[in-house]
Design an enzyme around this catalytic site. Structure first.
Site, PDB file in Angstrom:
ATOM      1  N   ARG A  59       0.943  -0.905   0.066  1.00 47.86           N
ATOM      2  CA  ARG A  59       0.234  -0.321   0.050  1.00 47.86           C
ATOM      3  C   ARG A  59       0.319   1.299   0.253  1.00 47.86           C
ATOM      4  NH1 ARG A  59      -3.765   0.789   4.716  1.00 47.86           N
ATOM      5  NH2 ARG A  59      -2.613  -0.679   5.662  1.00 47.86           N
ATOM      6  N   LYS A 123       4.631 -11.023  10.604  1.00 52.66           N
ATOM      7  CA  LYS A 123       3.470 -10.580   9.057  1.00 52.66           C
ATOM      8  C   LYS A 123       3.971 -12.085   8.165  1.00 52.66           C
ATOM      9  CE  LYS A 123       3.172  -6.657   6.314  1.00 52.66           C
ATOM     10  NZ  LYS A 123       2.764  -5.610   5.640  1.00 52.66           N
ATOM     11  N   ARG A 254      -0.510  -0.891  15.096  1.00 50.02           N
ATOM     12  CA  ARG A 254       0.454  -1.574  15.365  1.00 50.02           C
ATOM     13  C   ARG A 254      -0.025  -1.849  17.309  1.00 50.02           C
ATOM     14  NH1 ARG A 254       2.356  -1.626  11.844  1.00 50.02           N
ATOM     15  NH2 ARG A 254       4.332  -0.561  10.630  1.00 50.02           N
TER      16      ARG A 254
HETATM   17  P1  ATP Z   1       1.510  -2.586   7.854  1.00 51.09           P
HETATM   18  O1  ATP Z   1       1.402  -3.686   7.584  1.00 51.09           O
HETATM   19  O2  ATP Z   1       3.468  -1.985   8.682  1.00 51.09           O
HETATM   20  O3  ATP Z   1       0.075  -1.468   8.573  1.00 51.09           O
HETATM   21  P2  ATP Z   1       1.101  -1.897   5.257  1.00 51.09           P
HETATM   22  O4  ATP Z   1      -0.188  -2.963   5.395  1.00 51.09           O
HETATM   23  O5  ATP Z   1       0.577  -0.620   4.504  1.00 51.09           O
HETATM   24  O6  ATP Z   1       1.773  -1.397   6.116  1.00 51.09           O
HETATM   25  P3  ATP Z   1       1.747  -3.361   2.893  1.00 51.09           P
HETATM   26  O7  ATP Z   1       1.570  -2.281   1.880  1.00 51.09           O
HETATM   27  O8  ATP Z   1       0.559  -4.241   3.200  1.00 51.09           O
HETATM   28  O9  ATP Z   1       1.940  -2.542   4.520  1.00 51.09           O
HETATM   29  O10 ATP Z   1       2.998  -4.461   3.257  1.00 51.09           O
HETATM   30  C1  ATP Z   1       4.390  -3.613   2.482  1.00 51.09           C
HETATM   31  C2  ATP Z   1       5.023  -3.846   3.555  1.00 51.09           C
HETATM   32  O11 ATP Z   1       5.317  -5.085   4.441  1.00 51.09           O
HETATM   33  C3  ATP Z   1       6.664  -3.078   3.475  1.00 51.09           C
HETATM   34  O12 ATP Z   1       6.641  -1.248   3.717  1.00 51.09           O
HETATM   35  C4  ATP Z   1       7.484  -3.462   4.461  1.00 51.09           C
HETATM   36  O13 ATP Z   1       7.048  -3.249   5.667  1.00 51.09           O
HETATM   37  C5  ATP Z   1       6.098  -5.536   4.726  1.00 51.09           C
HETATM   38  N1  ATP Z   1       7.121  -6.317   4.192  1.00 51.09           N
HETATM   39  C6  ATP Z   1       7.323  -6.147   2.303  1.00 51.09           C
HETATM   40  N2  ATP Z   1       7.940  -7.154   2.212  1.00 51.09           N
HETATM   41  C7  ATP Z   1       7.818  -7.628   2.830  1.00 51.09           C
HETATM   42  C8  ATP Z   1       7.701  -9.551   2.982  1.00 51.09           C
HETATM   43  N3  ATP Z   1       7.566 -10.453   2.025  1.00 51.09           N
HETATM   44  N4  ATP Z   1       7.130 -10.480   4.233  1.00 51.09           N
HETATM   45  C9  ATP Z   1       6.933  -9.397   5.693  1.00 51.09           C
HETATM   46  N5  ATP Z   1       6.346  -8.121   5.507  1.00 51.09           N
HETATM   47  C10 ATP Z   1       6.484  -7.551   3.878  1.00 51.09           C
END
Ligand code: ATP
Length: 256
Positions: A59, A123, A254
């Site tokens: 995102r 995650k 968080r």
């Molecule tokens: P958050 O989960 O921190 O609230 P978000 O939901 O906006 O943020 P996403 O856009 O869903 O995050 O995913 C991108 C983020 O996920 C990246 O900024 C990084 O922190 C994390 N990320 C990227 N690749 C991976 C992976 N392979 N496994 C776990 N986390 C990852």
């Protein structure tokens, strides 16, 4: 073993006719490529799997890290009835992924609003739903799941991430299991909306009734209690002022 079109079709069995699956050796972003194919008229149920995704998107311009053999990366195009807005779709997709992972013996996973799949609070997978510009009832659903932690992952991210670590991993079988649950869940969602899935989502919610910090870009994080989600997928965030419905996906949550 890298996924192939034939092996995914064989694992899907009769359901293979509900999808049009393409597998690319390498792709910058399966969402970007499928959005382009959707714009050119691709049918609902079109699936794009990448054995290597080099510029996966999250995102708000964030990136999703993947490496061949370590990651499942795919996107599914789903066209809802024209005029409908698929509220709560990313939550429904999270539930479908959790159902599928359970069926393949990966155990229970937890869901974090609006688009993450967690194991032990780390995650394991991410979901990125993008609506086709000019046709908001057509959704490209991107999913990334860690089989193993990608080698390219920086140490701080590694500490916050989880991987399936299944003993024997046939990627085609896993893709077929995910598509099978996605089909069932999206049909439920299209017929009755997120309301029909909410209780099951809440039962898997990682932060139900837990203190959380909600942060938006350029704003001071706010502390509150996470009271689950509404029937349209809105986050229910309780502060001293009462329960607020958070609809925008432009925020991050968080544990406090
Ligand atoms: P958050 O989960 O921190 O609230 P978000 O939901 O906006 O943020 P996403 O856009 O869903 O995050 O995913 C991108 C983020 O996920 C990246 O900024 C990084 O922190 C994390 N990320 C990227 N690749 C991976 C992976 N392979 N496994 C776990 N986390 C990852």
């Amino acid at each position: 073993m890298p996924a192939t079109i034939a092996a995914i079709a064989s694992a899907l069995g009769p359901l293979a006719r509900r999808f049009d699956v393409d597998v690319l050796d390498t792709c910058a972003s399966t969402n970007a490529e499928l959005l382009a194919r959707a714009d050119a008229g691709a049918a609902s149920g079109t699936v794009l799997v990448a054995n290597e995704q080099t510029a996966g998107r999250g995102r708000r311009g964030r990136s999703w890290i993947a490496s061949p053999g370590d990651s499942l990366t795919f996107s599914l195009l789903w066209r809802f009835a024209p005029g409908t807005a698929p509220a709560g779709l990313s939550l429904a997709v999270g539930l479908a992924v959790a159902r599928a992972l359970r069926k393949v013996g990966a155990g229970d996973t937890a869901l974090k609003w609006p688009n993450d799949i967690l194991r032990n609070r780390r995650k394991l997978g991410g979901i990125l739903v993008e609506l086709l510009p000019g046709a908001p009832h057509a959704a490209v659903i991107g999913i990334g799941i860690n089989l193993h932690l990608p080698a390219a992952m920086p140490p701080d991210l590694r500490a916050a991430s989880a991987a399936l670590e299944l003993p024997a991993t046939d990627e085609s079988t896993l893709y077929a299991a995910l598509l099978t649950e996605l089909l069932a869940t999206l049909e439920q969602f299209a017929a009755a909306g997120f309301a029909a899935l909410r209780d099951e989502w809440v039962a898997r919610h990682a932060f139900q009734d837990a203190p959380v910090l909600l942060s938006a870009d350029f704003a001071v994080p706010r502390e509150g209690i996470c009271r689950g989600v509404d029937t349209d997928g809105a986050l229910l965030f309780e502060t001293a002022a009462g329960i607020e419905r958070v609809l925008s996906g432009e925020v991050s949550l968080r544990p406090a």
